[in-house]
Design a protein around this motif. Structure first.
Motif, PDB file in Angstrom:
ATOM      1  N   ILE A  98       2.430  -4.758   3.059  1.00  0.00           N
ATOM      2  CA  ILE A  98       3.203  -3.732   3.616  1.00  0.00           C
ATOM      3  C   ILE A  98       2.708  -2.390   3.371  1.00  0.00           C
ATOM      4  CG2 ILE A  98       5.579  -2.693   4.048  1.00  0.00           C
ATOM      5  CD1 ILE A  98       6.716  -5.257   3.097  1.00  0.00           C
ATOM      6  N   SER A  99       2.262  -1.450   4.394  1.00  0.00           N
ATOM      7  CA  SER A  99       1.672  -0.316   4.055  1.00  0.00           C
ATOM      8  C   SER A  99       2.953   0.869   4.403  1.00  0.00           C
ATOM      9  CB  SER A  99       0.379   0.238   4.875  1.00  0.00           C
ATOM     10  OG  SER A  99      -0.501  -1.047   4.515  1.00  0.00           O
ATOM     11  N   PHE A 100       2.736   1.886   3.541  1.00  0.00           N
ATOM     12  CA  PHE A 100       3.359   2.974   4.102  1.00  0.00           C
ATOM     13  C   PHE A 100       2.431   4.218   4.209  1.00  0.00           C
ATOM     14  CE2 PHE A 100       6.748   1.602   0.246  1.00  0.00           C
ATOM     15  CZ  PHE A 100       7.240   0.518   1.080  1.00  0.00           C
ATOM     16  N   VAL A 101       2.873   4.706   5.884  1.00  0.00           N
ATOM     17  CA  VAL A 101       1.845   5.624   6.092  1.00  0.00           C
ATOM     18  C   VAL A 101       2.737   6.727   6.510  1.00  0.00           C
ATOM     19  CG1 VAL A 101       0.149   5.874   7.991  1.00  0.00           C
ATOM     20  CG2 VAL A 101       0.430   3.479   6.866  1.00  0.00           C
ATOM     21  N   ASP A 102       2.102   8.050   5.901  1.00  0.00           N
ATOM     22  CA  ASP A 102       2.677   9.156   6.339  1.00  0.00           C
ATOM     23  C   ASP A 102       1.773   9.754   7.482  1.00  0.00           C
ATOM     24  OD1 ASP A 102       0.559  10.320   5.319  1.00  0.00           O
ATOM     25  OD2 ASP A 102       1.606  11.414   3.762  1.00  0.00           O
ATOM     26  N   GLY A 103       1.955  10.972   8.055  1.00  0.00           N
ATOM     27  CA  GLY A 103       1.270  11.529   9.216  1.00  0.00           C
ATOM     28  C   GLY A 103      -0.145  11.696   8.711  1.00  0.00           C
ATOM     29  N   ASN A 152       0.829  -1.251   0.093  1.00  0.00           N
ATOM     30  CA  ASN A 152       0.181  -0.029   0.098  1.00  0.00           C
ATOM     31  C   ASN A 152       0.951   1.178   0.105  1.00  0.00           C
ATOM     32  OD1 ASN A 152      -2.718  -0.901   0.190  1.00  0.00           O
ATOM     33  ND2 ASN A 152      -2.051  -2.243   2.084  1.00  0.00           N
ATOM     34  N   TYR A 153       1.274   1.675  -1.201  1.00  0.00           N
ATOM     35  CA  TYR A 153       2.176   2.732  -1.265  1.00  0.00           C
ATOM     36  C   TYR A 153       1.452   4.217  -0.651  1.00  0.00           C
ATOM     37  CZ  TYR A 153       5.042   6.237  -3.686  1.00  0.00           C
ATOM     38  OH  TYR A 153       5.969   7.208  -3.682  1.00  0.00           O
ATOM     39  N   GLU A 154       0.052   4.316  -0.639  1.00  0.00           N
ATOM     40  CA  GLU A 154      -0.584   5.079  -0.312  1.00  0.00           C
ATOM     41  C   GLU A 154      -1.986   4.132   0.317  1.00  0.00           C
ATOM     42  OE1 GLU A 154       0.020   8.884  -2.939  1.00  0.00           O
ATOM     43  OE2 GLU A 154      -0.913   7.297  -3.688  1.00  0.00           O
ATOM     44  N   LEU A 155      -2.293   4.526   1.450  1.00  0.00           N
ATOM     45  CA  LEU A 155      -3.475   3.887   2.084  1.00  0.00           C
ATOM     46  C   LEU A 155      -4.604   4.263   1.373  1.00  0.00           C
ATOM     47  CD1 LEU A 155      -3.012   3.950   6.053  1.00  0.00           C
ATOM     48  CD2 LEU A 155      -2.867   1.928   4.475  1.00  0.00           C
ATOM     49  N   PRO A 156      -5.624   3.456   1.178  1.00  0.00           N
ATOM     50  CA  PRO A 156      -6.711   3.942   0.606  1.00  0.00           C
ATOM     51  C   PRO A 156      -7.869   4.563   1.650  1.00  0.00           C
ATOM     52  CG  PRO A 156      -7.067   1.572   1.415  1.00  0.00           C
ATOM     53  CD  PRO A 156      -5.853   1.782   1.660  1.00  0.00           C
ATOM     54  N   GLN A 204      -5.189   8.603  10.470  1.00  0.00           N
ATOM     55  CA  GLN A 204      -6.487   8.244  10.951  1.00  0.00           C
ATOM     56  C   GLN A 204      -6.939   7.480   9.964  1.00  0.00           C
ATOM     57  OE1 GLN A 204      -8.898  11.766  11.690  1.00  0.00           O
ATOM     58  NE2 GLN A 204      -7.066  13.161  11.547  1.00  0.00           N
ATOM     59  N   TRP A 205      -6.617   7.121   8.619  1.00  0.00           N
ATOM     60  CA  TRP A 205      -7.053   6.010   7.752  1.00  0.00           C
ATOM     61  C   TRP A 205      -6.683   4.633   8.511  1.00  0.00           C
ATOM     62  CZ3 TRP A 205      -5.442   9.289   2.900  1.00  0.00           C
ATOM     63  CH2 TRP A 205      -6.376  10.328   2.483  1.00  0.00           C
ATOM     64  N   LEU A 206      -5.094   4.743   8.746  1.00  0.00           N
ATOM     65  CA  LEU A 206      -4.781   3.392   9.423  1.00  0.00           C
ATOM     66  C   LEU A 206      -5.771   3.051  10.529  1.00  0.00           C
ATOM     67  CD1 LEU A 206      -2.568   1.235   9.685  1.00  0.00           C
ATOM     68  CD2 LEU A 206      -1.321   2.968  10.809  1.00  0.00           C
ATOM     69  N   LYS A 207      -6.060   4.235  11.482  1.00  0.00           N
ATOM     70  CA  LYS A 207      -6.879   3.654  12.757  1.00  0.00           C
ATOM     71  C   LYS A 207      -8.442   3.020  12.282  1.00  0.00           C
ATOM     72  CE  LYS A 207      -5.035   7.248  15.668  1.00  0.00           C
ATOM     73  NZ  LYS A 207      -5.147   8.522  16.335  1.00  0.00           N
ATOM     74  N   GLN A 208      -8.880   3.647  11.051  1.00  0.00           N
ATOM     75  CA  GLN A 208     -10.132   3.107  10.521  1.00  0.00           C
ATOM     76  C   GLN A 208      -9.938   1.816  10.094  1.00  0.00           C
ATOM     77  OE1 GLN A 208     -11.961   5.889   7.817  1.00  0.00           O
ATOM     78  NE2 GLN A 208     -11.421   7.755   9.001  1.00  0.00           N
ATOM     79  N   ILE A 209      -8.813   1.557   9.284  1.00  0.00           N
ATOM     80  CA  ILE A 209      -8.691   0.256   8.627  1.00  0.00           C
ATOM     81  C   ILE A 209      -8.614  -0.629   9.938  1.00  0.00           C
ATOM     82  CG2 ILE A 209      -6.835  -1.215   7.476  1.00  0.00           C
ATOM     83  CD1 ILE A 209      -6.394   1.383   5.943  1.00  0.00           C
ATOM     84  N   PHE A 227     -13.616  12.967  -7.817  1.00  0.00           N
ATOM     85  CA  PHE A 227     -14.649  13.714  -7.056  1.00  0.00           C
ATOM     86  C   PHE A 227     -15.136  12.467  -6.054  1.00  0.00           C
ATOM     87  CE2 PHE A 227     -17.618  10.589  -8.959  1.00  0.00           C
ATOM     88  CZ  PHE A 227     -16.856  10.223 -10.093  1.00  0.00           C
ATOM     89  N   GLY A 228     -16.020  12.818  -4.918  1.00  0.00           N
ATOM     90  CA  GLY A 228     -16.339  11.903  -3.896  1.00  0.00           C
ATOM     91  C   GLY A 228     -15.199  11.620  -3.049  1.00  0.00           C
ATOM     92  N   ARG A 229     -14.249  12.123  -2.749  1.00  0.00           N
ATOM     93  CA  ARG A 229     -13.087  11.794  -2.096  1.00  0.00           C
ATOM     94  C   ARG A 229     -13.654  11.570  -0.691  1.00  0.00           C
ATOM     95  NH1 ARG A 229      -7.031  12.570  -3.685  1.00  0.00           N
ATOM     96  NH2 ARG A 229      -7.091  10.782  -2.269  1.00  0.00           N
ATOM     97  N   ARG A 230     -13.067  10.857   0.095  1.00  0.00           N
ATOM     98  CA  ARG A 230     -13.525  10.550   1.509  1.00  0.00           C
ATOM     99  C   ARG A 230     -12.464  11.216   2.647  1.00  0.00           C
ATOM    100  NH1 ARG A 230     -15.310   4.890   4.114  1.00  0.00           N
ATOM    101  NH2 ARG A 230     -15.613   5.634   6.284  1.00  0.00           N
ATOM    102  N   LYS A 231     -12.859  12.184   3.309  1.00  0.00           N
ATOM    103  CA  LYS A 231     -12.032  12.863   4.298  1.00  0.00           C
ATOM    104  C   LYS A 231     -11.664  11.685   5.417  1.00  0.00           C
ATOM    105  CE  LYS A 231     -12.892  17.441   2.893  1.00  0.00           C
ATOM    106  NZ  LYS A 231     -13.246  18.674   3.533  1.00  0.00           N
ATOM    107  N   PRO A 232     -10.577  11.622   6.146  1.00  0.00           N
ATOM    108  CA  PRO A 232     -10.376  10.786   7.434  1.00  0.00           C
ATOM    109  C   PRO A 232     -11.784  11.090   8.271  1.00  0.00           C
ATOM    110  CG  PRO A 232      -8.416  11.766   6.726  1.00  0.00           C
ATOM    111  CD  PRO A 232      -9.381  12.524   5.936  1.00  0.00           C
ATOM    112  N   GLY A 233     -12.254  10.008   8.694  1.00  0.00           N
ATOM    113  CA  GLY A 233     -13.478  10.047   9.718  1.00  0.00           C
ATOM    114  C   GLY A 233     -14.751  10.342   8.871  1.00  0.00           C
ATOM    115  N   GLY A 234     -14.706  10.285   7.457  1.00  0.00           N
ATOM    116  CA  GLY A 234     -16.008  10.596   7.022  1.00  0.00           C
ATOM    117  C   GLY A 234     -16.659   9.118   6.630  1.00  0.00           C
ATOM    118  N   VAL A 235     -18.021   9.257   6.433  1.00  0.00           N
ATOM    119  CA  VAL A 235     -18.773   8.158   6.409  1.00  0.00           C
ATOM    120  C   VAL A 235     -19.462   7.747   5.265  1.00  0.00           C
ATOM    121  CG1 VAL A 235     -20.669   6.567   7.477  1.00  0.00           C
ATOM    122  CG2 VAL A 235     -18.934   7.872   8.803  1.00  0.00           C
ATOM    123  N   GLY A 236     -19.526   6.765   4.389  1.00  0.00           N
ATOM    124  CA  GLY A 236     -20.305   6.684   3.324  1.00  0.00           C
ATOM    125  C   GLY A 236     -19.987   7.150   1.980  1.00  0.00           C
ATOM    126  N   ALA A 237     -18.713   7.870   1.879  1.00  0.00           N
ATOM    127  CA  ALA A 237     -18.416   8.123   0.520  1.00  0.00           C
ATOM    128  C   ALA A 237     -17.752   7.127  -0.288  1.00  0.00           C
ATOM    129  CB  ALA A 237     -17.569   9.262   0.656  1.00  0.00           C
TER     130      ALA A 237
END
Length: 448
Positions: free
Chosen positions: A346-351, A319-323, A355-360, A423-433
């Motif tokens: 293997i996931s590469f995670v920046d700052g 995961n070069y970038e997390l979904p 929050q996406w990592l926590k959701q995963i 379009f339709g990008r989901r921000k960290p913590g968002g639901v349903g996008a």
């Protein structure tokens, strides 16, 4: 232990399974096939790579054969909807393999190829049609296809198909289908809100869930390395050079990001290719075939490949970038550890991605194991070669004609490709996008 011969399947289908070396059904197959043979609607949830395709293909082939109906001109008897072109092709190939001794025709329709050939193919009608929604509706709008004779309707990867990007097309298709039909939903993940939406399309369905929704493959070792975004490319290159890799998938969030990764890997002498929505269908097919054959070991992809690739021997998923939609992580890492094998993710995670990592981790109930940067990372990073950047198209044009490259385009733009609007990008913590990068037009366990 249950065997395929215990499930009531016909002899030609059992013979095809034997030829492929399949004897024992997976849990989703053992639980889904009996009620499907009885004509029941079904909602099936199982991890990716556990054989969902065979779970609906095998009983459907038998029911279509037993009904004895003729294929309708300009129509089909069974419709399977898929979110991507690659997955549609794989599903159709599975039907052909399992139904090799049956007199049933199989066709695929999706975008990226001339529609005229598909219109001609539909004139005689087919038994089984595997399609992506956009091209299916194109054929319907051109009066080249009717759905009035559909006996079995299948929605594969139902959570993605029912997400906001597909629901309007699906509602329209649903109105064109006969009310009396068998409907099947299959998916690796089924969020509660999507499941409730799916209930409107199913009649008294049997619900089969062989694992808790959104769990990840048990045989995948999952790691995370915290790294700045600017250093991800160097980390990926060095990791690919050091790891014993059979085949690896590298996932990025954007199409242009995938192309940048490929250029940097190729500069370092690592053979690879990219597959995403901006590639033509022939380019996507060529890249996937090279990956399957082992001609290249690294395939860089957007989430268009998270549910559309079934290639044996994928040892690593990066995961070069997390979904930004946590369910997509489940599908991404499900490309490895297939058919009883083990895998590594293997996931590469920046700052910004923490929050996406926590959701995963909350969704999968799995805490990723921290993996430090390689020893001597800064020194090794500085030694990596830089890619040769291609000059913009307009600049090359001016150089060819005038011998210099400093003339702007007549419209003032710098030339080259322009990124398409997301379009339709989901921000960290968002639901349903939903993930807008997957277009409307666009697998395998023991027997997928």
């Amino acid at each position: 232990m249950t065997k395929f011969s215990d499930l009531g399947l016909s002899e030609p289908i059992l013979h095809a399974l034997t030829n492929k070396g399949y004897d024992t059904p997976t849990p989703i197959q053992a639980q889904a096939i009996p009620p499907l043979l009885q004509g029941r609607d079904l909602c099936g949830i199982a991890q990716t790579g556990t054989g969902k395709t065979a779970a609906f293909a095998l009983p459907s082939l038998m029911r279509l054969t037993d009904s004895g109906r003729n294929r309708p001109p300009g129509g089909c008897r069974m419709l399977v909807l898929s979110p991507t072109r690659e997955l549609a092709s794989q599903i159709a190939e599975s039907f052909r393999d399992y139904g090799r001794q049956l007199k049933l025709t199989v066709a695929t329709v999706f975008g990226g190829v001339p529609i005229g050939r598909q219109i001609k193919q539909m004139q005689q009608g087919v038994d089984i049609l595997v399609a992506t929604p956009g091209r299916l509706l194109d054929l319907i709008d051109q009066r080249a296809l009717r759905l009035a004779n559909v006996e079995i309707f299948v929605l594969d990867e139902a959570d993605q198909m029912l997400d906001l990007g597909f629901i309007h097309a699906l509602k329209r298709i649903d109105k064109l289908l006969p009310a009396k039909r068998q409907s099947l939903f299959f998916s690796a993940t089924m969020p509660k809100t999507i499941a409730e939406l799916g209930d409107r399309f199913l009649t008294d369905p049997v619900k089969v869930s062989v694992v808790p929704p959104s769990t990840t493959a048990e045989r995948v070792d999952q790691f995370v390395t915290f790294v700045n975004q600017a250093e991800k490319q160097a980390l990926l290159t060095l990791t690919l050079q050091a790891e014993p890799i059979d085949r690896a998938l590298v996932f990025t969030r954007t199409k242009h990001g995938a192309d940048r990764v490929v250029k940097n890997l190729q500069a370092a002498g690592i053979g690879c290719a990219a597959i995403h929505g901006n590639k033509s269908q022939p380019q996507r097919t060529t890249a996937l075939q090279a990956f399957r054959s082992g001609e290249i070991k690294i395939l860089v992809a957007t989430d268009i490949a998270a549910r559309g690739i079934d290639v044996s021997g994928v040892s690593h998923v990066f995961n070069y970038e997390l979904p930004n939609v946590p369910e997509q992580y489940v599908h991404r890492i499900g490309r490895t550890a297939r058919a009883g094998a083990t895998g590594k993710a293997i996931s590469f995670v920046d700052g910004e991605e923490k929050q996406w990592l926590k959701q995963i981790e909350r969704l999968t109930r799995v805490a990723l194991t921290p993996m430090p940067l390689p020893e001597g990372f800064d020194i090794a990073k500085a030694r990596l070669p830089k890619p040769v950047l291609a000059k913009p198209t307009a600049q090359r044009r001016h150089e060819d004609s005038r011998g210099r490259g400093d003339q702007p385009r007549r419209d003032g733009a710098p030339g080259g490709d322009r990124p398409k609007r997301a379009f339709g990008r989901r921000k960290p913590g968002g639901v349903g996008a939903h993930k807008g990068a997957v277009r409307k037009t666009g697998g395998s366990g023991a027997a997928r």
